[in-house]
Design a protein around this motif. Sequence first.
Motif, short mmCIF file in Angstrom:
data_model
loop_
_atom_site.label_atom_id
_atom_site.label_comp_id
_atom_site.label_asym_id
_atom_site.label_seq_id
_atom_site.Cartn_x
_atom_site.Cartn_y
_atom_site.Cartn_z
N LEU A 220 0.82 -1.21 0.00
CA LEU A 220 0.00 0.00 0.00
C LEU A 220 0.85 1.27 0.00
O LEU A 220 0.39 2.33 -0.42
CB LEU A 220 -0.93 0.01 1.22
N TYR B 136 0.90 2.99 -6.13
CA TYR B 136 -0.29 2.22 -5.78
C TYR B 136 -1.56 3.05 -5.97
O TYR B 136 -1.66 4.18 -5.50
CB TYR B 136 -0.21 1.73 -4.33
N CYS C 193 -5.64 2.96 -5.26
CA CYS C 193 -6.60 2.30 -4.39
C CYS C 193 -7.81 1.78 -5.16
O CYS C 193 -8.49 2.53 -5.87
CB CYS C 193 -7.06 3.26 -3.30
N HIS D 114 -5.77 2.35 7.30
CA HIS D 114 -5.48 3.22 6.16
C HIS D 114 -6.71 3.48 5.29
O HIS D 114 -6.58 3.97 4.17
CB HIS D 114 -4.34 2.61 5.34
N HIS E 77 -8.88 1.67 3.63
CA HIS E 77 -8.86 1.01 2.32
C HIS E 77 -10.07 0.08 2.22
O HIS E 77 -10.32 -0.72 3.11
CB HIS E 77 -7.57 0.22 2.16
N PRO F 294 -2.36 6.25 2.36
CA PRO F 294 -1.25 5.28 2.26
C PRO F 294 -0.35 5.34 3.46
O PRO F 294 -0.17 6.40 4.08
CB PRO F 294 -0.53 5.71 0.98
#
Length: 378
Positions: free
Chosen positions: A130, A135, A137, A169, A171, A358
Motif C-alpha cells: 500500500l 499504488y 486504491c 489506512h 482502504h 497510504p
Amino acid sequence: MTDKPSPGEEDQLPARPLIFKGRGSTSNHNGRFEQLQREAFDDGWALEDADTPRLITEIIHDSSRSILHYNDSPDIPFDRSINPYRGCEHGCIYCYARPSHTYLGFSAGLDFESRILVKPDAAALLRQALAKPGYVCQPIAMGTNTDPYQPLERQQRITRQIIEVLAEHQHPLTIVTKSAMVERDIDLLAPMAAQNLARVFISITTLDRHLSRVMEPRAAAPERRLQTLERLSKAGIPCGVMTAPMIPALNDAEMEHILEHAHAAGARYAGYVLLRLPLEVAPLFEEWLQHHFPLKAAHVMSIIRQSRGGKAYDAQFHQRMRGQGIFADLLAQRFRLAASKLGFMQERSPLNTSIFRPPAATTARTAKKLTPQRDLFE
C-alpha cells in the motif's frame, strides 16, 4: 450367511474409498504436474464411520514476498485479492481452487484440505504494498480462492491482521466466507462499513444440514450462516448472499428458498454460480457423487455436461460462471425472477476509494523472510 467373493474375484471389486471424518474428498491423487502417481486402497483393516481416524492438518509457513494478487478477468468484479491461506480446511468437494494446490506439488484432494500454507507476514507485506508510490486504491477482495475464515484463522489471526491494516489506512475491501467467525471482526468491519469501506457476502449452498455436512464438512451449518448474516446486517455492515455453487439435481431446487431466508436475515445483494469443475476437481467430484449419491451421480453429471458444451467444464470467460443450454438458461431466469421479487439490489454500488491514506514510507518495513517451518495442528 454372508456371501464371500470367490478366489480371484476380490481383484475385480472396485476399491472402497478411505473416508476420513470431517474431510470432503475421498482420495488424494497426485496433480497433473507429477510424474509418479500414488493411490490409497482399503486393505480390509480400515475402521468404519465414527471410529475412522482423523486426518491431522499440517501447517506449512509460506514465505511469499508479495501478498496482493492482480487479475484482468472480464467476468469478475474486482482486480485484486488477498489469500491469507493456500488450501482450505472447509473441505468443500466442489471448490474450484483445489487445482491451485497442484502447483505446490500437493494433491487437489485430501492434501488441499489438510496441508495448509499460512502467510504470517501477510499484514506487513500488505502495508508495504500500500505504501508503494504508484499504488492506486481499489477494493481488495478476500475469500476469492480459499476461505479467509477457515478454522485455522482462529489461532493464526492472519485475516484479522490484514483487516486491521486496511482499517487503519481506510482502504475498502469485500469478503466472501462460509464461516461464522467473521462475526469476531465486527468491531473492525462495522466502522469501515460506516465509511462505505466494507461489504461481506456469505456463501450458502444449501439449507439441508445433511447435504452441507457431506459437501462442505468443516464450514458453518446453514442456519448458522443465516444467523451470521443477521448479526452483520444489524451491525450496519452491508451484506450479500452467494448461492454458489448451484449443482443440478442436488441443490439447485433450493435456490429460491436460500434467497428468501438470506433476504429475511438482512442480505441485500445476491449472486449465484453454476458448479465449476476445472481440472482435478471433476474426477474428485465424480468420486464423491458415486460415494454419497450413487443413484443421482449419472444424472447430475449428464446435466453438467449439457451445460458445459458436452464437457465437465468450460473455462471460457462469461461461460465458466453461468454455463449454457436449457438448464443454465432456466437457472439464470429463476435467479433473476427470485432476486427481483425479493428486492435484492440489481447492482452493487461502488465502495469508497477517496479516503485512502497510504502508509508512510518509514512504516512500510520490508517483511522478514521466514525459513519454512512445519508443525501439526489437529
